[in-house]
Design a protein around this motif. Structure first.
Motif, PDB file in Angstrom:
ATOM      1  N   ILE A 145       0.890  -1.183   0.000  1.00  0.00           N
ATOM      2  CA  ILE A 145       0.000   0.000   0.000  1.00  0.00           C
ATOM      3  C   ILE A 145       0.920   1.221   0.000  1.00  0.00           C
ATOM      4  N   THR A 146       0.775   2.089  -1.004  1.00  0.00           N
ATOM      5  CA  THR A 146       1.827   3.099  -1.220  1.00  0.00           C
ATOM      6  C   THR A 146       1.269   4.529  -1.297  1.00  0.00           C
ATOM      7  N   PRO A 147       2.143   5.525  -1.057  1.00  0.00           N
ATOM      8  CA  PRO A 147       1.717   6.928  -1.014  1.00  0.00           C
ATOM      9  C   PRO A 147       1.809   7.592  -2.388  1.00  0.00           C
ATOM     10  N   LEU A 171      -0.683  -4.898  -5.304  1.00  0.00           N
ATOM     11  CA  LEU A 171      -0.342  -3.496  -5.030  1.00  0.00           C
ATOM     12  C   LEU A 171      -1.609  -2.653  -5.000  1.00  0.00           C
ATOM     13  N   LYS A 172      -1.719  -1.819  -3.947  1.00  0.00           N
ATOM     14  CA  LYS A 172      -2.786  -0.806  -3.896  1.00  0.00           C
ATOM     15  C   LYS A 172      -2.066   0.540  -3.920  1.00  0.00           C
ATOM     16  N   PRO A 173      -1.871   1.097  -5.132  1.00  0.00           N
ATOM     17  CA  PRO A 173      -1.146   2.374  -5.214  1.00  0.00           C
ATOM     18  C   PRO A 173      -2.022   3.530  -4.745  1.00  0.00           C
ATOM     19  N   SER A 174      -1.388   4.689  -4.569  1.00  0.00           N
ATOM     20  CA  SER A 174      -2.163   5.879  -4.209  1.00  0.00           C
ATOM     21  C   SER A 174      -3.162   6.177  -5.329  1.00  0.00           C
ATOM     22  N   GLU A 175      -4.390   6.460  -4.923  1.00  0.00           N
ATOM     23  CA  GLU A 175      -5.435   6.763  -5.907  1.00  0.00           C
ATOM     24  C   GLU A 175      -5.196   8.100  -6.603  1.00  0.00           C
ATOM     25  N   ARG A 176      -4.228   8.891  -6.053  1.00  0.00           N
ATOM     26  CA  ARG A 176      -3.971  10.195  -6.675  1.00  0.00           C
ATOM     27  C   ARG A 176      -3.007  10.071  -7.858  1.00  0.00           C
ATOM     28  N   GLY A 224       3.366   5.572   3.965  1.00  0.00           N
ATOM     29  CA  GLY A 224       2.439   6.705   3.890  1.00  0.00           C
ATOM     30  C   GLY A 224       2.590   7.580   5.120  1.00  0.00           C
ATOM     31  N   SER A 225       1.518   8.258   5.490  1.00  0.00           N
ATOM     32  CA  SER A 225       1.585   9.182   6.626  1.00  0.00           C
ATOM     33  C   SER A 225       1.530   8.416   7.954  1.00  0.00           C
ATOM     34  N   THR A 226       1.968   9.064   9.023  1.00  0.00           N
ATOM     35  CA  THR A 226       2.043   8.385  10.325  1.00  0.00           C
ATOM     36  C   THR A 226       0.683   7.917  10.858  1.00  0.00           C
ATOM     37  N   LEU A 246       5.739   2.204   7.173  1.00  0.00           N
ATOM     38  CA  LEU A 246       6.613   3.379   7.236  1.00  0.00           C
ATOM     39  C   LEU A 246       5.749   4.633   7.223  1.00  0.00           C
ATOM     40  N   GLY A 247       6.036   5.563   8.112  1.00  0.00           N
ATOM     41  CA  GLY A 247       5.190   6.739   8.281  1.00  0.00           C
ATOM     42  C   GLY A 247       5.857   8.037   7.859  1.00  0.00           C
ATOM     43  N   GLY A 248       5.370   9.124   8.416  1.00  0.00           N
ATOM     44  CA  GLY A 248       5.804  10.466   8.039  1.00  0.00           C
ATOM     45  C   GLY A 248       7.139  10.862   8.650  1.00  0.00           C
ATOM     46  N   ARG A 279       8.811  14.974  -0.256  1.00  0.00           N
ATOM     47  CA  ARG A 279       9.586  13.739  -0.105  1.00  0.00           C
ATOM     48  C   ARG A 279       9.637  13.415   1.375  1.00  0.00           C
ATOM     49  N   CYS A 280       9.560  12.125   1.688  1.00  0.00           N
ATOM     50  CA  CYS A 280       9.618  11.763   3.111  1.00  0.00           C
ATOM     51  C   CYS A 280      11.005  12.035   3.672  1.00  0.00           C
ATOM     52  N   MET A 281      12.005  12.244   2.790  1.00  0.00           N
ATOM     53  CA  MET A 281      13.350  12.556   3.255  1.00  0.00           C
ATOM     54  C   MET A 281      13.698  14.023   2.995  1.00  0.00           C
ATOM     55  N   ASP A 380       4.157  20.105  13.008  1.00  0.00           N
ATOM     56  CA  ASP A 380       3.417  19.364  11.980  1.00  0.00           C
ATOM     57  C   ASP A 380       4.332  18.995  10.817  1.00  0.00           C
ATOM     58  N   GLU A 381       4.024  17.854  10.197  1.00  0.00           N
ATOM     59  CA  GLU A 381       4.708  17.523   8.939  1.00  0.00           C
ATOM     60  C   GLU A 381       4.015  18.325   7.847  1.00  0.00           C
ATOM     61  N   ILE A 382       4.645  19.407   7.386  1.00  0.00           N
ATOM     62  CA  ILE A 382       3.966  20.292   6.429  1.00  0.00           C
ATOM     63  C   ILE A 382       3.874  19.624   5.054  1.00  0.00           C
ATOM     64  N   SER A 447      19.159  -1.156   3.800  1.00  0.00           N
ATOM     65  CA  SER A 447      17.714  -1.085   3.989  1.00  0.00           C
ATOM     66  C   SER A 447      17.313   0.331   4.373  1.00  0.00           C
ATOM     67  N   PHE A 448      16.055   0.690   4.062  1.00  0.00           N
ATOM     68  CA  PHE A 448      15.535   2.041   4.282  1.00  0.00           C
ATOM     69  C   PHE A 448      14.539   1.996   5.429  1.00  0.00           C
ATOM     70  N   GLY A 449      14.711   2.867   6.407  1.00  0.00           N
ATOM     71  CA  GLY A 449      13.701   2.907   7.469  1.00  0.00           C
ATOM     72  C   GLY A 449      14.031   3.922   8.530  1.00  0.00           C
TER      73      GLY A 449
HETATM   74  P1  NAD Z   1      -1.436   8.670   3.065  1.00  0.00           P
HETATM   75  O1  NAD Z   1      -1.137   8.072   4.384  1.00  0.00           O
HETATM   76  O2  NAD Z   1      -2.573   9.620   2.946  1.00  0.00           O
HETATM   77  O3  NAD Z   1      -1.765   7.490   2.002  1.00  0.00           O
HETATM   78  C1  NAD Z   1      -0.941   6.360   1.873  1.00  0.00           C
HETATM   79  C2  NAD Z   1      -1.798   5.175   1.407  1.00  0.00           C
HETATM   80  O4  NAD Z   1      -2.788   4.901   2.397  1.00  0.00           O
HETATM   81  C3  NAD Z   1      -2.542   5.435   0.107  1.00  0.00           C
HETATM   82  O5  NAD Z   1      -2.483   4.279  -0.699  1.00  0.00           O
HETATM   83  C4  NAD Z   1      -3.962   5.744   0.560  1.00  0.00           C
HETATM   84  O6  NAD Z   1      -4.947   5.328  -0.374  1.00  0.00           O
HETATM   85  C5  NAD Z   1      -4.091   4.946   1.851  1.00  0.00           C
HETATM   86  N1  NAD Z   1      -4.982   5.582   2.815  1.00  0.00           N
HETATM   87  C6  NAD Z   1      -5.186   6.921   2.992  1.00  0.00           C
HETATM   88  N2  NAD Z   1      -6.056   7.133   3.994  1.00  0.00           N
HETATM   89  C7  NAD Z   1      -6.416   5.918   4.467  1.00  0.00           C
HETATM   90  C8  NAD Z   1      -7.283   5.479   5.518  1.00  0.00           C
HETATM   91  N3  NAD Z   1      -7.974   6.348   6.265  1.00  0.00           N
HETATM   92  N4  NAD Z   1      -7.394   4.150   5.745  1.00  0.00           N
HETATM   93  C9  NAD Z   1      -6.711   3.259   5.003  1.00  0.00           C
HETATM   94  N5  NAD Z   1      -5.869   3.624   3.991  1.00  0.00           N
HETATM   95  C10 NAD Z   1      -5.730   4.936   3.733  1.00  0.00           C
HETATM   96  O7  NAD Z   1      -0.085   9.317   2.519  1.00  0.00           O
HETATM   97  P2  NAD Z   1       0.129  10.227   1.236  1.00  0.00           P
HETATM   98  O8  NAD Z   1      -0.455  11.576   1.473  1.00  0.00           O
HETATM   99  O9  NAD Z   1      -0.260   9.501  -0.004  1.00  0.00           O
HETATM  100  O10 NAD Z   1       1.729  10.333   1.227  1.00  0.00           O
HETATM  101  C11 NAD Z   1       2.452  11.284   1.960  1.00  0.00           C
HETATM  102  C12 NAD Z   1       2.882  10.746   3.293  1.00  0.00           C
HETATM  103  O11 NAD Z   1       3.673   9.570   3.125  1.00  0.00           O
HETATM  104  C13 NAD Z   1       3.776  11.706   4.066  1.00  0.00           C
HETATM  105  O12 NAD Z   1       3.409  11.671   5.414  1.00  0.00           O
HETATM  106  C14 NAD Z   1       5.179  11.151   3.869  1.00  0.00           C
HETATM  107  O13 NAD Z   1       6.114  11.484   4.878  1.00  0.00           O
HETATM  108  C15 NAD Z   1       4.893   9.689   3.863  1.00  0.00           C
HETATM  109  N6  NAD Z   1       5.959   8.933   3.218  1.00  0.00           N
HETATM  110  C16 NAD Z   1       6.805   8.223   4.021  1.00  0.00           C
HETATM  111  C17 NAD Z   1       7.838   7.512   3.448  1.00  0.00           C
HETATM  112  C18 NAD Z   1       8.799   6.732   4.303  1.00  0.00           C
HETATM  113  O14 NAD Z   1       9.598   6.029   3.745  1.00  0.00           O
HETATM  114  N7  NAD Z   1       8.748   6.803   5.616  1.00  0.00           N
HETATM  115  C19 NAD Z   1       8.017   7.532   2.062  1.00  0.00           C
HETATM  116  C20 NAD Z   1       7.131   8.257   1.280  1.00  0.00           C
HETATM  117  C21 NAD Z   1       6.096   8.963   1.872  1.00  0.00           C
END
Ligand code: NAD
Length: 498
Positions: A145-147, A171-176, A224-226, A246-248, A279-281, A380-382, A447-449
């Protein structure tokens, strides 16, 4: 045109009627539509993946490696095509989009070495006439599941290794930013990957929840986000799955008085505003130590004012729009709150208008000085093109600030002192650290984390920890006794070595 799911080696519309808008952020207009998958669509994909996983796991490790080599070649050939899709849905520049394809491809290159990576261990004669060996086997079906911010690279952190290890993948990619995943699926098919081993289900929370609770999914990799990472980790764990989430981030760049300030300012600008700070970095907090602040802020200001902002596909553009109108408004709101809380707005990108792209989701690079740890602009993570500058007296205070932050993804120190660098890397509670390198994204063979709220779970992603995450271990203890006429009685006591 509508992006369909990719299940069992073919495009399918699925059972749902909901559709999502896919924008061109530079125009602020809907470019395409995407299917938003249902639980039934997820079930169909997981069933197909389960059916494919059995024979895929039996495919020789050399054959799996060869498919990765072929896939790698196709990624090279289609780099430009992938970059155009990424740029038009995400907004980043074409150069930046090509960069993410290359960094993602490096994971495929690592996965090409899967025969070496899956080599087990053998211990001869652990007891008299007894040997031991260990090896690793795939889990079955892995969901990713990816951002939105790396439509190609982040999925590539996951599926090449998961698949090379012998798993099937959904894979469930970001819908955006769904477009690139369709192309990647077709490249896998052309590389010779059996249908059903790689599947894509588009969608939002509905599809994610269906994956998290589906009994046919063995493991979940999430980025994705935290708040969502925390939720995914808890839900998948409750369902008994292996999970890494992996989060924000809030990444600090510490600038010491002994640093080359011109070098530091230039690299901080690139790390803060590249990809419009999405970018998360990305560096978002600049920590100026001692006397450097005024000089450093002036150098960052000068360079920031020269950044060419425009549509990501245009020549000479260094920074594109952000991903949605909501993201732009959220970022502008964070700047406004920062100013209200007492930060100095040194460069204000809020009123930027790009000629010919008046409806685009643009916000210019913004620099806030005199930010304090209690302000929302720091907490906040802007996730936008905003650099905040905090001033501290010493290296100790800088490390204390970083360690008090709930995130621990990346950080960097700019210094000319080996002693400072060593202290910094040993004492910061952060997973990825740069010394005069502002975006220290590990290569694919590491590894990345992050630490703390930047990662939930035990394993970092890709590299050796990726191999461990996508497999489980077996240890075999073997004895081949010579056939004897008089059989020695086996003692009932717990076996010990002799
Ligand atoms: P997001 O958390 O909104 O979405 C990530 C994924 O989760 C998407 O596929 C989305 O469809 C799904 N999702 C969203 N809301 C959901 C919910 N309520 N329940 C279940 N699934 C849900 O993140 P984003 O806005 O797409 O990406 C940006 C974020 O990702 C930032 O916080 C960034 O720091 C983080 N990020 C972290 C890393 C890392 O390696 N730590 C890498 C890239 C991005």
């Amino acid at each position: 045109m509508t992006y369909d799911h990719w299940i069992g080696g073919t495009s399918v519309p699925g059972s749902g009627t909901r559709l999502g808008d896919v924008f061109d952020p530079a125009l602020g207009a809907v470019r395409r539509l995407v299917r938003l998958g249902t639980a039934a669509d997820v079930d169909a994909a997981v069933r197909v993946a389960r059916a494919a996983a059995g024979s895929w796991a039996q495919t020789s490790v050399t054959a799996r490696s060869r498919i990765m080599f072929a896939f790698r070649e196709l990624l090279v050939r289609h780099e430009d095509e992938l970059a155009v899709v990424i740029s038009s849905e995400h907004g980043k520049t074409l150069d930046d989009a090509r960069g993410e394809v290359v960094r993602g491809r490096e994971v495929v290159e690592f996965a090409c070495g899967i025969p070496q990576l899956l080599k087990g261990a053998f211990s001869d004669q652990v007891s008299r006439g007894v040997d031991s060996h260990s090896f690793r086997q795939p889990l079955g079906v892995v969901a990713g599941i990816t951002p939105f911010n790396f439509p190609v690279m982040v999925p590539l952190w996951m599926h090449p290794l998961a698949i090379a290890c012998g798993n099937a993948f959904v894979l469930k990619p970001s819908e955006r930013v769904p477009g690139a995943s369709d192309l990647v699926a077709r490249l896998y098919q052309r590389a010779g990957l059996p249908d059903g081993v790689f599947n894509v289900v588009h969608g939002d929370k509905v599809a994610v929840d269906a994956l998290l609770s589906h009994p046919g999914v063995d493991a979940v990799s999430f980025v994705g986000s935290t708040p969502i990472a925390r939720y995914v980790h808890a839900a998948a764990s409750r369902a008994g799955k292996r999970v890494q989430a992996l989060g924000g981030a809030k990444n600090h760049a510490v600038v010491m008085p002994d640093a080359d300030l011109e070098f530091a300012a230039d690299h901080i600008v690139a790390a803060g505003y590249g990809s419009a700070g999405q970018r998360c970095m990305a560096i978002s907090a600049v920590v100026a130590v001692g006397s450097v602040a005024d000089d450093l802020v002036e150098r960052i200001r000068e360079r920031t004012l020269r950044i060419a902002v425009g549509p990501g596909g245009a020549d000479g553009v260094e920074m594109g729009p952000v991903v949605t109108a909501a993201a732009r408004d959220r970022i502008a709101g964070a700047v406004e709150r920062g100013a209200k809380d007492g930060a100095t707005v040194v460069v204000d990108g809020r009123d930027l208008v790009v000629a010919g792209h008046e409806d685009g989701f643009f916000i210019g690079p913004t620099l806030l000085d005199h930010v304090s740890p209690s302000m929302d602009a720091y907490r906040d993570e802007i996730f936008g093109p905003v650099l905040t500058v905090l001033r501290v007296p010493t290296l100790d205070a800088a490390i204390e600030l970083i360690n008090a932050n709930p995130y621990g993804n990346g950080t960097a120190v700019f210094t000319s002192s080996g002693h400072v660098a060593r202290e910094f890397e040993r004492r910061v509670e952060v997973g990825m650290i740069g010394v005069n390198v502002p975006v220290p994204v590990p290569m694919a063979f590491h590894s990345f984390g992050g630490w703390k709220q930047s990662l939930f779970g035990d394993h970092h992603i890709h590299g050796p920890e990726g191999v461990a995450f996508y497999t489980r271990a077996k240890v075999v203890t073997t004895r081949w006794p010579q056939v004897r006429r008089e059989v020695e009685r086996a003692p009932l006591a717990f076996p010990t070595v002799s």
